[in-house]
Design a protein around this motif. Structure first.
Motif, PDB file in Angstrom:
ATOM      1  N   ASN A   1       0.458   2.007  -4.031  1.00 31.62           N
ATOM      2  CA  ASN A   1      -0.042   2.214  -5.563  1.00 31.62           C
ATOM      3  C   ASN A   1      -0.046   1.434  -6.245  1.00 31.62           C
ATOM      4  N   ALA A   2       0.995   0.787  -5.918  1.00 32.73           N
ATOM      5  CA  ALA A   2       1.936  -0.786  -6.930  1.00 32.73           C
ATOM      6  C   ALA A   2       1.457  -1.837  -6.570  1.00 32.73           C
ATOM      7  N   ILE A   3       0.088  -2.180  -5.896  1.00 34.25           N
ATOM      8  CA  ILE A   3      -0.805  -3.266  -5.130  1.00 34.25           C
ATOM      9  C   ILE A   3      -1.885  -3.100  -4.838  1.00 34.25           C
ATOM     10  N   VAL A   4      -2.564  -1.527  -5.246  1.00 38.87           N
ATOM     11  CA  VAL A   4      -4.233  -1.778  -4.521  1.00 38.87           C
ATOM     12  C   VAL A   4      -5.171  -2.237  -5.594  1.00 38.87           C
ATOM     13  N   GLY A   5      -5.492  -3.220  -4.427  1.00 39.38           N
ATOM     14  CA  GLY A   5      -6.133  -4.059  -5.102  1.00 39.38           C
ATOM     15  C   GLY A   5      -6.499  -5.429  -6.104  1.00 39.38           C
ATOM     16  N   ARG A   6      -4.780  -5.992  -5.746  1.00 40.11           N
ATOM     17  CA  ARG A   6      -4.841  -7.047  -5.380  1.00 40.11           C
ATOM     18  C   ARG A   6      -3.729  -7.462  -4.885  1.00 40.11           C
ATOM     19  N   VAL A   7      -3.313  -6.820  -3.873  1.00 42.47           N
ATOM     20  CA  VAL A   7      -2.736  -7.091  -2.290  1.00 42.47           C
ATOM     21  C   VAL A   7      -3.460  -6.460  -1.244  1.00 42.47           C
ATOM     22  N   ARG A   8      -3.719  -7.249  -0.472  1.00 38.72           N
ATOM     23  CA  ARG A   8      -4.339  -5.988   0.991  1.00 38.72           C
ATOM     24  C   ARG A   8      -2.840  -6.483   2.176  1.00 38.72           C
ATOM     25  N   PRO A   9      -2.413  -5.400   2.633  1.00 40.94           N
ATOM     26  CA  PRO A   9      -1.575  -5.361   4.074  1.00 40.94           C
ATOM     27  C   PRO A   9      -2.188  -6.543   4.832  1.00 40.94           C
ATOM     28  N   GLY A  10      -3.167  -6.182   5.264  1.00 37.66           N
ATOM     29  CA  GLY A  10      -3.620  -6.845   6.653  1.00 37.66           C
ATOM     30  C   GLY A  10      -3.479  -7.801   5.899  1.00 37.66           C
ATOM     31  N   ASP A  11      -3.337  -8.862   4.852  1.00 36.67           N
ATOM     32  CA  ASP A  11      -3.558 -10.180   5.011  1.00 36.67           C
ATOM     33  C   ASP A  11      -2.140 -10.407   5.262  1.00 36.67           C
ATOM     34  N   LEU A  12      -0.721  -9.135   4.863  1.00 31.95           N
ATOM     35  CA  LEU A  12       0.252  -9.199   5.289  1.00 31.95           C
ATOM     36  C   LEU A  12       1.291  -9.542   6.490  1.00 31.95           C
ATOM     37  N   GLY A  13      -0.206  -9.353   7.314  1.00 31.31           N
ATOM     38  CA  GLY A  13       0.385  -9.069   9.051  1.00 31.31           C
ATOM     39  C   GLY A  13       0.887  -7.923   9.436  1.00 31.31           C
ATOM     40  N   VAL A  14       0.809  -6.709   8.445  1.00 34.08           N
ATOM     41  CA  VAL A  14       1.166  -5.536   9.114  1.00 34.08           C
ATOM     42  C   VAL A  14       0.331  -4.888  10.214  1.00 34.08           C
ATOM     43  N   ASP A  15       1.048  -4.608  10.527  1.00 29.67           N
ATOM     44  CA  ASP A  15      -0.182  -3.625  12.135  1.00 29.67           C
ATOM     45  C   ASP A  15      -0.453  -2.048  11.876  1.00 29.67           C
ATOM     46  N   ALA A  16       0.239  -1.140  11.292  1.00 26.77           N
ATOM     47  CA  ALA A  16      -0.176  -0.125  10.426  1.00 26.77           C
ATOM     48  C   ALA A  16       1.017   0.613   9.154  1.00 26.77           C
ATOM     49  N   MET A  17      -0.298   0.954   8.885  1.00 22.85           N
ATOM     50  CA  MET A  17       0.916   2.297   7.571  1.00 22.85           C
ATOM     51  C   MET A  17      -0.319   2.642   7.380  1.00 22.85           C
ATOM     52  N   HIS A  18       0.384   4.251   6.906  1.00 19.57           N
ATOM     53  CA  HIS A  18       0.370   5.037   6.129  1.00 19.57           C
ATOM     54  C   HIS A  18      -0.082   4.947   4.611  1.00 19.57           C
ATOM     55  N   ILE A  19      -1.089   5.941   3.918  1.00 17.39           N
ATOM     56  CA  ILE A  19      -0.777   5.857   2.694  1.00 17.39           C
ATOM     57  C   ILE A  19      -0.657   7.499   2.444  1.00 17.39           C
ATOM     58  N   ASN A  20      -0.485   7.708   1.704  1.00 19.61           N
ATOM     59  CA  ASN A  20       0.194   8.830   0.807  1.00 19.61           C
ATOM     60  C   ASN A  20      -0.640   9.254  -0.014  1.00 19.61           C
ATOM     61  N   LEU A  21      -2.544   9.925   0.076  1.00 19.10           N
ATOM     62  CA  LEU A  21      -2.993   9.968  -0.574  1.00 19.10           C
ATOM     63  C   LEU A  21      -2.868  10.369  -1.845  1.00 19.10           C
ATOM     64  N   HIS A  22      -1.569  11.882  -1.365  1.00 17.74           N
ATOM     65  CA  HIS A  22      -1.329  11.981  -3.036  1.00 17.74           C
ATOM     66  C   HIS A  22      -0.035  10.628  -3.616  1.00 17.74           C
ATOM     67  N   LYS A  23       0.284   9.971  -4.056  1.00 21.89           N
ATOM     68  CA  LYS A  23       0.434   9.259  -4.524  1.00 21.89           C
ATOM     69  C   LYS A  23      -0.732   7.908  -5.208  1.00 21.89           C
ATOM     70  N   THR A  24      -1.094   7.125  -4.262  1.00 24.28           N
ATOM     71  CA  THR A  24      -1.450   6.653  -4.549  1.00 24.28           C
ATOM     72  C   THR A  24      -2.992   6.964  -5.059  1.00 24.28           C
ATOM     73  N   PHE A  25      -3.596   8.448  -4.152  1.00 21.41           N
ATOM     74  CA  PHE A  25      -5.082   8.181  -5.173  1.00 21.41           C
ATOM     75  C   PHE A  25      -4.792  10.006  -5.271  1.00 21.41           C
ATOM     76  N   SER A  26      -3.977  10.446  -6.290  1.00 20.10           N
ATOM     77  CA  SER A  26      -3.207  11.199  -7.310  1.00 20.10           C
ATOM     78  C   SER A  26      -3.943  12.925  -6.216  1.00 20.10           C
ATOM     79  N   THR A  27      -4.480  13.118  -4.965  1.00 24.17           N
ATOM     80  CA  THR A  27      -4.242  15.129  -4.993  1.00 24.17           C
ATOM     81  C   THR A  27      -3.197  14.794  -5.008  1.00 24.17           C
ATOM     82  N   PRO A  28      -2.825  16.229  -5.587  1.00 25.81           N
ATOM     83  CA  PRO A  28      -1.366  17.333  -6.523  1.00 25.81           C
ATOM     84  C   PRO A  28      -0.793  17.449  -5.538  1.00 25.81           C
ATOM     85  N   HIS A  29       0.639  17.267  -6.264  1.00 27.85           N
ATOM     86  CA  HIS A  29       1.878  17.686  -5.076  1.00 27.85           C
ATOM     87  C   HIS A  29       1.743  18.586  -4.933  1.00 27.85           C
TER      88      HIS A  29
END
Lengths: 452, 491, 452, 491
Positions: free
Chosen positions: D242-270
């Protein structure tokens, strides 16, 4: 019977505390001949939640809901998008299942909302004060006429031909019994409103002039001249607003001199609901506040000096004054007022203005497109989000035929004014933010087929 | 537990909504554009959710505990009913939609109407009244229309002393002179006094049955007969119908008109003060005068009879009471409630409501004065008075004390015929455990008030607010918020 | 961008407090070549609530929801009626928008619910203790196998052929990496379960036997003999329950000797939701509690001596033990556990037994009716609310064709066991209280047409 | 604020539901009927509503105020998303329904997948992981499968000291040996130490970026290149995306795998502890090993690729992680959130999240020690330590003090690399007014803790409970309710 928590053993214990043999013993005061010995015949027994839900869902599916069709109905009830958070919040048990806030220490939630609501309504309508809501716009309109009678001690109300005919009907019903004289005739299909005629009709017996703004045909006019004329004659100007969203775009009645402004608040937060419950808005000048009907919430302090809110000026109300009350109203429309207030808070002035702007823009687009259909003439030169089309045939039939094609294409004047056959070719069309360009096109094409 | 006002925390430039681009068009508003600031503050969605969530927590509600307000009938509001009312097929329906597209909605109104007519043993029902008091108005207007139809102008409505305030207010509102009927010492209508007053000027008698003292009017049929014999009509205030539903049919007692508070008997939520719904059942004599609109069944179709479609047999209608067809949102809820109970369950509703009230009455009549305790069983509510409290202690003190015990107070100082009345209505949806807790709390308060425990006079201590200054509020009414800065500048 | 409350003027003020010129300055640590200078291309801009709702509703309408069709699917996910009050209560903001209760002083609501949930689950499954939930039944099943390995220090698990094939897949995936040996084969279409074969397969290397009850073909069998056999060999019995409603009618696994009972709790309170989120149930004997994975809530007292609840035994968990934790689980399925617990509280034992009874009765009626269809044989002699029909042709095709006729008629074994073509004529049919007599008849007739 | 347990107030004979008649049938249960009492208490519907309504009021929640839990990302949960998730077309859908009947649901999964892939600049996404930790497992399994596919058995996973506990736990869970990577004094990964440790036994490096000190790993690309050069893979913990969405793409940094917590970045309730959802984006190298099932678009149809339908190019899948297709209920919510923001809004999400955190950091670094305050701007969370508090005062005291000020505490004692860490994450949905109130409260607590105000050690005072005895709970665990009467009798 899942809502009844007593068990048979509870019942037995309780009867023994009471000293009765059976439940029937508690109904001993009912004359024997009126006492039913078993359940009433011809009615079904209890049903499970699943069964009831299934039954009701089947009935619901027999309706064509507004969201399923190109939809253009207005004429006193408007379909607006209500943010999901509104319905979420009004379902908080503490709001939904509370009573009228007669015990203010444990009802500050409802009371503060009402205080905020009153302020929002007063500002929206351009008035000094507003009450905590009425049943709906039509009953608020009649209450305003009665209030004008009490203030002016005169019994003749002059109603604009642009006033919603059902509001006129409600007033006529009541006036038949109270003896108020009501002056009213049906509108004509004319771009100009009847303001000039109304001014001419005011005399020294007139308690008030009642004008709808925008009117039933969607027209808007400056109300300042009629306010001046009414005041000159010692009469009041009552303005009726059935589409409060309009006041995000057009001048407030109170700012044009209205003494009492009433309205139907359904557009904001409440939804269509097949006509009810709705939300009567009622506002007036400060000097008339003690003649106002309905519940009022006011600010005060508690024993510890903290700000708090209470129902106030209840000496106007039936539970204190009984037959001398300003109205017989007891229940009002509290939960709808809450919904209105939440929706208005979400909108804020910026959102309301955007909403009104979008409504107006889409209505202009629809009016332009529809008036290109052969056999259709746009009556209005002024409007907000609703206008009247003059069709080449009776609009009642057109509306019914459009419905068969799955288009909900406005309200016919023939239905609204069955006694005025000469305006039967008029069709009142409302356009809100829920209407898409595709909806407008579908409506235009269906209308073109229908009038071909 | 302080929550600022939206006017103190919001701003006119903030909004919690957004809209797509507004297409540029040639305005049709002319010179009527609203250019001045309206003064409506906005909040973001998150701030909005917080504001109202926090405010809600300052309320007491049935969802939090027993709510024993006599005459108000605060019972459990099943969530099924909320779900049903929100089905788009009901909630997203325009009142003026073509009748072919709303057959399911008309069927709901018709089905509910059939239940109400059958349960009351009456002839028809007017569905459009918006609340109980509006229903009273409907009934009196029908009576007045019926009298006028026979050329019989009458000017007086008789109302018992113990009536709800709405009764006299309604009668006055439609132009009648209101006269009181006294009560007997056992808390019921004084039949002889009533008979003595009946005459050619009396249009109607308004009676609440079960009455507001919580008692069944034993002589109801006799009263009705006497009223009818005098050429008048019987209006029954049906606020307390929940006490007798399924056990007595008002039609069998000679009632001509009675409103039914759907929010009481059939559990549509009170919502902090409405919306209610007050359909009025009518006798055969009054049916021709019923207001528009009306739902009728014709074969397998349902027809909404309104001005456009009213036929010969509706020509005598006294007119329209409301812009549309009444409280549809309450009809769906009430019908779901009724179907859930069925004929068997509704009878049990009355049984349990009355059982619960008598249990409270008999569990407390040793510590609280029960003025009509000797008049037989009570119906759905138990009435106590302040008699026997220590000098200076009042019903108000007991009521506010209940708040500290975690309950909503009972109804205070009503009915007026009893000094310091405390009217307790538990309803049928309370469990025995809940009643026992309440009884324990009220007993302890009664004992404290009798013992003169001064602390009680300061109650509540454990509520969002202490006692509020209602006099100040009425003397110098502040009904809307004004910016203190501006207000000060203006002074 | 209605959810972002900062205004541009707020942003300006805040930047000046920070001492930065622009927001970009705050991203200075991002290597320049990775910094995006504007919004990502090829994606739409923000949309209003109305637009989003319209888009999602259009997608929703492209599905045939279970309530719109005669519906008979089960095989690990069951459609039950959920009382409206359940969804109302779980949407209380204080439940919905709270975090994991790491600050117990202000999370007693969630904590007490978890304590009640653990007790309900333990009792339902017939075990001593239960945890506060897992992701779903399939992951709970794998966690149980891992727990058995930790307890027995053995690495071979024997899986019943009646275990849900997706649960087997999950276990196979994990075992590939952990080195556990799993013994499993596909079921055969036989009225008898594989209990006898399983007993024969237990040896001194066996960590646990995993049995589903009722099994994937709907069969039920007494588990006592296998518990005895497992215990004799020093192995554990793990029982998997995918339809917890069954336990209102049939014996609890714990009461038949199971050491660990896991389950899918979705049937109670949660709903279908196209497969998730679901609710893993996990219970075991008291003596194994410190080997249990997942969150646990326990009773304690506060500084004032009042009873309260806290998350406990967290030394098993990853945030304390890191690589030595009993599981890597952090988030669990708290809101689903709440829904389960509320629904179970509404049911109570009486309601659960009635519900189970109704399910079984309707399933019996359906089995009787469907087995009368020519070309259909009922495989089961025992079942609760789900059974297997042997059809005269491949069930995959039948299911697809029935769907085209608007009947959702069960799950084909061909889809569940694509590698076992010899059971491809099997159709698993579930019948819950949501099925009506008309649904059964519609299914029977459609099946008759299809097999004709 | 005491609420009894259901076991104390309910009974096994009470129920809040009812069912129609149960038709009599010949049982197919045989001798397996459950005849003993299960011990499940029931409550009536009203009692149930009250029990859970009252319990809910003992919770703090975002709906009540700021919830500054670092790393947990407690942001506003729009109610639109709740409404969308409950549309029957999504909520009332069986996971094994024929694919022709669930095209809209598959379209949702596919549309969300497209967004996630595009926003991260990666090659594909596995949608089924149930939560962040489950996503980590997915990523490591894909890495392990890729290594095995090339016959390259490796045994070690490197994890920074500051990592979330799930990282080492996950690596251990799938059979890896876990080794720490040290941090530099400025709070970032020690690049040289990492490089020094890389070798043929290292399978993967797990890095959180932005890291748990709230800092962006400046050398991320260099790290990735070094890891790849050593034949290993880069797993990125995406909890802070959520700190970098739309500003940095992890793919551009050489990442091979990354999970995305939908409940954090995209606000599904905890939801008080889940459910979450943890889709994992994958590089091209890892895509062939992604788990089943999978949604693919073929023309205008969507296909659910599972065991039955997996074709040649999915033969290398490492298998199934979960019974069905993942957290559909979270997908609908997250997609609604994403569509509401759009590409422009998501970029603003990161901007405002970072702005809010830096505002807090710089508004408080005069009274609270900010250990990496000199390391440049923070990202979405501000890190403080207990350095400088008076003797005997701890992070815990500040945290509990926040409760009395009406806020949820910040994250305490994490990351472990900082003594007495306080990690504050305001998120982008807080207004400046809310931040200012929070800053004022935290400032006052910091001042009290520095001044040695003993009262602080007893906090909270104004919460449903005082500090709870966690030691007692763990020493003598009481995990289920037992009837005290029975328990006593057993002793």
């Amino acid at each position: 019977m899942r809502y009844l928590p007593l068990t048979d053993s509870d019942r037995g214990e309780m009867l023994s505390v009471i000293g009765a043999e059976s439940i029937d013993d508690l109904f001993v005061d009912v004359p024997a001949e009126a006492r039913l010995s078993g359940k009433i015949a011809g009615l079904p027994d209890h049903a499970s939640e699943l069964e009831v839900e299934r039954h009701m869902a089947a009935l619901a599916r027999k309706n064509l809901s507004a969201g399923e069709a190109p939809f253009f109905l207005g004429a006193g009830a408007y379909r607006h998008h209500i943010p999901a958070s509104v319905d979420h919040l009004i379902q908080r048990g503490e709001f939904l299942t509370a009573y009228t806030p007669y015990q203010p220490e444990i009802a500050q939630g409802t009371l503060q909302v009402l205080f905020e609501f009153q302020t929002q309504v007063a500002r929206l309508l351009g008035c000094d004060v507003a009450n905590a809501s009425m049943y709906d716009g039509s009953t608020a309109c009649w209450e305003a006429i009665g209030m004008a009678r009490r203030i002016t001690k005169r019994g003749k109300a002059v109603l604009s031909s642009g006033l919603h005919p059902h509001y006129v009907s409600v007033a006529n019903t009541m006036a038949k019994f109270t003896g108020d004289a009501l002056v009213h005739e049906a509108p004509s299909l004319d771009a100009a409103t009847d303001i000039d005629a109304l001014i001419a009709g005011i005399d020294r017996d007139t308690s008030c002039v009642v004008v709808q703004y925008p009117d039933i045909l969607g027209r808007i006019a400056d109300l300042t001249p009629i306010a001046d004329a009414a005041h000159e004659a010692g009469a009041l100007l009552v303005v009726v607003v059935t589409e409060p969203v309009a006041l995000g775009a057009i001048k407030a009645p109170g700012d044009m001199g209205a003494d009492i402004v009433v309205g139907e608040g359904q557009s904001i937060g409440v939804g269509l609901q097949f006509g009810g419950p709705y939300l009567g808005l009622f506002a007036c000048k400060q000097k008339y506040v003690r003649q106002m009907p309905g519940r009022l919430c006011g600010e005060t302090v508690d024993a510890a000096g903290k700000r708090g809110f209470v129902l106030t000026l209840s000496t106007r109300e039936q539970h204190i004054r009984r037959e001398k009350a300003t109205s017989n109203i007891c229940t009002n429309s509290g939960l709808c007022a809450l919904a209105f207030s939440i929706h208005m808070t979400l909108l804020g002035e910026k959102g309301l203005r955007d909403l009104a702007g979008l409504n107006h823009a889409l209505a202009c687009q629809a009016a332009d497109r529809l008036s290109k259909v052969p056999g259709v003439t746009l009556m209005n030169d002024s409007f907000f989000n609703e206008f009247t089309l003059i069709l080449s045939k009776d609009a009642r039939e057109v509306v019914r035929n459009l419905a068969d094609k799955g288009v909900l294409g406005g309200v016919s004047l023939g239905r609204l004014f069955p006694d005025a056959p000469d305006i039967g070719h008029g069709l009142v069309v409302a356009v809100t933010e829920t209407v898409t360009a595709e909806d407008i096109e579908a409506f235009a094409q269906a209308l073109e087929e229908e009038l071909a | 537990l302080e929550e600022a006002l939206i006017f103190e925390i919001g701003s006119t430039g903030t909004t919690g909504v957004d809209f797509g681009e507004i297409p540029p068009v040639a305005s049709r508003i002319g010179n009527l554009a609203r250019t001045d600031s309206i003064g409506l503050p906005g909040l973001s969605e998150q701030e909005t959710v917080r504001h109202y969530t926090r405010l809600s927590r300052q309320n007491y509600a049935i969802d939090l505990g027993l709510f024993p307000l006599g005459s108000c009938t605060m019972k459990h509001n099943p969530r099924l009913n909320e779900k049903v009312a929100r089905m788009p097929g009901f909630a997203d329906l325009h009142p003026l939609a073509p009748q072919s597209t709303v057959q399911g909605a008309l069927a709901v109104i018709h089905e509910l109407a059939q239940w109400l007519v059958t349960l009351t043993g009456m002839h028809s029902v007017a569905m459009s009244p918006k609340a109980g008091a509006h229903g009273e108005l409907c009934g009196l207007l029908a009576i007045r229309a019926a009298l006028e139809a026979r050329g019989d102008a009458r000017s007086v409505v008789l109302v018992p002393e113990s009536a709800h305030g709405t009764n006299p207010a309604t009668a006055a509102f439609c132009g009648y002179k209101v006269e009181d009927i006294p009560a007997t010492p056992d808390g019921r209508v004084d039949l002889e006094a009533l008979k003595g007053r009946l005459g050619p000027d009396v249009a109607a008698v308004m009676i609440t049955n079960p009455n507001t003292c919580g008692l069944f009017e034993r002589e109801m049929k006799t009263i009705s007969d006497a009223v009818h014999a005098a050429g008048a009509f019987v209006y029954c205030d049906g606020a307390n119908f929940n006490a007798i539903v399924g056990r007595v049919r008002p039609g069998d007692l000679g009632v001509d008109a009675m409103h039914i508070n759907l929010h009481k008997t059939f559990s549509t939520p009170h919502g902090g003060g409405g919306p209610g719904s007050g359909p009025v059942v009518l006798s055969q004599a009054l049916t021709p005068f019923a207001p528009l609109p009306f739902v009728e069944r014709k074969g397998d179709q349902f027809v909404l009879v309104e001005e456009e479609t009213a036929e010969q047999h509706h020509r005598s209608t006294f007119g329209r009471m409301v812009a549309f067809h009444g409280q549809m949102g309450m009809f769906t809820r009430a019908l779901a409630y009724i179907l859930s109970h069925g004929a068997d369950g509704l009878r049990q509703v009355a049984s349990d409501a009355v059982l619960n009230a008598n249990y409270i009455l008999r569990s407390l009549d040793d510590v609280l004065d029960a003025p009509f305790g000797a008049s037989g069983p009570c119906m759905h509510e138990a009435l106590f008075s302040d008699k026997g409290l220590a000098e200076g202690f009042t019903t108000l003190d007991i009521a506010k004390g209940l708040i500290d015990e975690g309950f909503h107070p009972m109804t205070m100082y009503f009915p007026l015929v009893v000094h310091g009345a405390m009217l307790v209505e538990p309803t049928e949806t309370e469990s025995k455990a809940a009643l026992d807790q309440f009884i324990m709390a009220l007993r302890s308060l009664a004992e404290r008030a009798k013992a003169g425990d001064e602390a009680l006079k300061g109650a509540p201590y454990h509520a969002p607010r202490r006692r509020l200054d209602e006099t100040l509020a009425a003397r110098k009414p502040v009904l809307t918020w004004a910016d203190p800065a501006l207000a000060q500048a203006a002074e």
